[in-house]
Write an enzyme that holds these catalytic residues in place. Structure first.
Site, PDB file in Angstrom:
ATOM      1  CB  SER A 608      23.649  32.934   7.210  1.00  0.00           C
ATOM      2  OG  SER A 608      23.879  31.955   8.176  1.00  0.00           O
ATOM      3  CG  ASP A 696      27.559  36.430  13.080  1.00  0.00           C
ATOM      4  OD1 ASP A 696      26.915  35.656  13.807  1.00  0.00           O
ATOM      5  OD2 ASP A 696      27.589  36.341  11.845  1.00  0.00           O
ATOM      6  CG  HIS A 728      24.069  35.367  11.851  1.00  0.00           C
ATOM      7  ND1 HIS A 728      25.221  35.098  11.129  1.00  0.00           N
ATOM      8  CD2 HIS A 728      23.106  34.585  11.303  1.00  0.00           C
ATOM      9  CE1 HIS A 728      24.965  34.191  10.213  1.00  0.00           C
ATOM     10  NE2 HIS A 728      23.686  33.872  10.295  1.00  0.00           N
TER      11      HIS A 728
END
Length: 754
Positions: A608, A696, A728
């Protein structure tokens, strides 16, 4: 090591269970002539990689308090573990005599949900929720979900997805809101509206759209959907008032549209009171973000967390108190802007379901403090906050429950797998001297932990927030021979406003066992979701082992100023902090000077925002890093703007204000692009492994594809793993094992460690 050996080692370490809940029941009979007996019921989560399953099981302890010495606890051997099948939610009644369970069936009739009520005599009541057809699926998530007993133990409150016709009938307007279908003759959407889009609450909450509060009457076997919730909010986190005549809940604004809620404590919301006749009142202000309402044992006080709307999606929160008699709100714990070293640094996480002392005067909670998660108590009268945890002996702390003043805490360390410790809360004023008892032996693996404080150089200071430092944890094996050079894995966190605590981490534990040195940055759900894990040394050393955990400026646990300092400075301040930590590790080595990190064998990994930073690092320092592995990275903030469920953060992170009617401008898009790692892609030399989740919603997988195509067009080594059914966090057990194996093999290959 061969792939099979790596997988076997990962399977072993990922099998350490993690406690997720606890409940204490005071038994009615005397356990001994001079003691009282308590039953501690716990639930645990355990990954099982052979079947790719995450197991859920229960275990009980009997604890005996010695009357002659209040702090003495006699711990009896635990019961055998029992596997829990299909439980979505469970909750004990106040007395502990009843247990409510929301269960989902598998096999024939899969997807049917039931509410069960159990007693000492077996199953007492069964409600077939699916057949009753009062609502959709029950919410089991931590954001909205609840399963709350009334004080009289006759009713259970929970949250479920509302039927479309129910949601529409509760609208304040005479016609449905724009974009919402009208009900057809059968109560469902009319034929022409079957394809109308229904918003959800984003990543991790994709099946949640229109939550409703539901009450199950245990005696009557009925379910009622409560009416009167304002049409502009979505209710969740419900609990009963002491008299059982009304319920409290948090309502999140969903107009003009829904933004992602998971990991976001900055969404506009308020505390409401709803009686069973449908009369609703807002108790708190309606311009802030609130969460975690908790009622005192005497039923008079509600405490809840409050923060700002928009800006950093995770932030330092205040603890507010609502007096139900005087109807006044006061601040129990305020936001901490710049904490002093070793002192309380603010509140950053949800309160546990039960956090009040039995005197209704004190509240116990866990929160980040620099590199640790610590345990605190605040006195409602004096407003004094006292730390009760023992970091040196037990590592990081997370309160699971406090009942009858018995505290049950989940502890783990960088060199210790998760375990439970218990203690009785001393009387007011004596909280600094708590005697803790572990329920089982620690699982130590022979690692040495050194805490470091790192300050930016004068050139790296933030002029608006000068004087901030950040923390790091250096973990080394105590079996290291001297003289050899050690390769280094830089493990960068995501968030960015979260923290990597000094606690158990499976990814790092196995990397160290395999022989990699690991320099870890703060991490949010990279590879292993958001589960805490740790480091372990190896008996047979391949390349020696070390771990260095960095919580750069912007991490939680260092005050609100640290969080605010990162806004507008992503891609520069955070990148420089991680690189400063790496250079510090390379220069300092260990206190005993027993090993040398090899500056020619440094690799980086992250997910991320951690992937964002990892790609910045290999782009800004192209000759420094020899390989890179990233999960769902942010590559181009400008192209991410229209695809993320938290579009507000795309503005805030680059220092711009956000509003719902915001339209992108050339200037804003230029700023986002300039702060993105895609601008450094032509300079990247390190081979890159990409791991992307096809579902995601937070960071579109097309972000990773954008970098993939850029590197492919330039002939740079790149490999892409696509997990079509994952989101995600890449949280599926089989996905996590697959990712770990591929990361290790990728680093071995490009560090030439075979």
């Amino acid at each position: 090591m061969e792939p099979d050996a790596i997988s076997t080692l990962y399977r072993e370490y990922s099998g350490y269970p993690t406690p997720i809940s606890a409940f204490v029941t005071a038994n009615d009979y005397m356990a001994l002539l001079n003691g009282t007996s308590f039953t501690l019921s716990t639930e645990w989560s355990q990954s099982e990689t052979v079947r790719g399953a995450r197991l859920h099981y229960a275990q009980q302890w009997t604890l005996i308090q010695n009357y002659s010495k209040e702090t003495d606890i006699d711990i009896q051997p635990p019961s055998p573990c029992s596997l829990l099948h299909g439980e979505l939610l469970s909750s004990y009644s106040p007395s502990g005599d009843l247990k409510a369970v929301v269960r989902e069936t598998s096999g024939q009739g899969a997807g049917h949900q039931f509410l069960e009520v159990w007693s000492s005599g077996g199953l007492k009541k069964l409600l077939h929720l699916t057949a009753l057809d009062k609502h959709g699926r029950v919410y089991e998530d931590a954001q909205f979900g609840c399963l709350a007993w009334s004080a009289c133990e006759s009713r259970v409150l929970y949250v479920a997805e509302g039927k479309r016709s129910i949601a529409e009938s509760s609208a304040s307007a005479s016609s449905p809101s724009a974009g919402e279908p009208t009900a057809g003759p059968s109560g469902g959407p009319s034929e022409k509206d079957k394809s109308v889009y229904w918003e959800d609450w984003g990543e991790g909450l994709t099946s949640k759209s229109v939550p409703v509060l539901c009450v199950a009457d245990v005696a009557k076997g009925t379910v009622t959907v409560l009416q009167g919730v304002p049409s502009h909010v979505s209710p969740g986190q419900g609990l009963w008032a002491h008299d059982g005549e009304c319920v409290f809940f948090v309502g999140w604004w969903h107009e003009p549209f829904r933004l992602g809620l998971r990991f976001c404590s900055n969404r506009r919301s308020a505390l409401f009171c709803l009686d069973l006749e449908g009369n609703c009142e807002c108790l708190s202000g309606d311009t802030s973000s609130v969460s975690s309402p908790r009622l005192s044992p005497d039923g008079r006080y509600l405490v809840y967390l409050e923060g700002q709307v928009f800006g950093p999606h995770s932030q330092c929160l205040s603890l507010q108190q609502y007096d139900l008699e005087t109807r006044k709100i006061s601040v129990l714990v305020d936001v901490v802007n710049r904490p002093k070293k070793d002192e309380f640094a603010g509140l950053y996480e949800a309160l546990p379901p039960r956090c009040w002392a039995s005197d209704s005067q004190r509240v116990v909670f866990s929160s980040a403090r620099r590199n640790w998660r610590d345990l605190f108590v605040v006195d409602r009268t004096t407003r004094r906050v006292t730390r009760m945890s023992d970091s040196e002996n037990f590592g990081s702390w997370k309160l699971l429950t406090i009942q009858n003043d018995l505290m049950v805490v989940h502890c783990s360390h960088l060199n210790e797998a998760p375990r439970l410790v218990v203690a009785f809360l001393p009387s007011a004023g004596g909280e600094g001297e708590v005697s803790w008892d572990p329920l089982d032996e620690s699982c130590l693996r022979g690692a040495i932990v050194n805490v470091l404080d790192i300050s930016p150089t004068p050139q790296e200071e933030n002029p608006e927030y000068s004087g901030l430092d950040f923390g790091a944890l250096l973990v080394t094996s105590n079996h290291l021979p001297s003289g050899a050079k050690v390769p280094l894995v830089v493990f960068v966190h995501g968030g960015p406003h979260s923290q990597f605590f000094a606690e158990w981490n499976v990814t790092t534990a196995v990397l160290v066992k395999l022989g990699f040195a690991v320099l870890m940055g703060k991490m949010v759900d990279f590879l292993l979701g958001s589960h805490p894990h740790t480091l372990v040394s190896t008996d047979i050393i391949l390349f020696l082992s070390l771990c260095f955990v960095v919580n750069y400026r912007g991490s939680t646990g260092f005050g609100q100023d640290s969080i605010l300092s990162l806004a507008g400075n992503i891609g520069s301040q955070d990148v420089k902090d991680v690189q400063r930590a790496v250079l510090t590790a390379l220069a300092d080595q260990t206190a005993e000077k027993l090993l040398t990190l090899d500056p020619d064998k440094v690799v980086v990994m992250g997910g991320s925002h951690g992937g964002f930073l990892a790609c910045h690092l290999i782009g800004q320092y192209p000759d420094f890093y020899k390989a890179c592995a990233v999960r769902n990275p942010v590559i181009n903030a400008a192209t991410l703007l229209g695809t993320s469920d938290i579009v507000d953060w795309r503005y805030s992170c680059v220092g711009l204000q956000y509003s719902y009617d915001q339209l992108p401008t050339p200037e804003a898009l230029t700023t986002m692009l300039q702060k993105s790692p895609i601008t450094y892609a032509p300079q990247i030399k390190a081979p890159v492994l990409l791991m992307l989740g096809g579902k995601d919603r937070r960071v579109s997988p097309h972000q990773g594809l954008e970098l993939y195509r850029c590197l492919k067009s330039r002939g740079s080594p790149v490999r892409l793993l696509w997990f079509a059914e994952d989101g995600h966090s890449l949280a599926r057990v089989d996905t996590q094992a697959d990712c770990f194996l591929n990361v290790v093999l990728w680093f071995q290959q490009h560090l030439h460690l075979h």
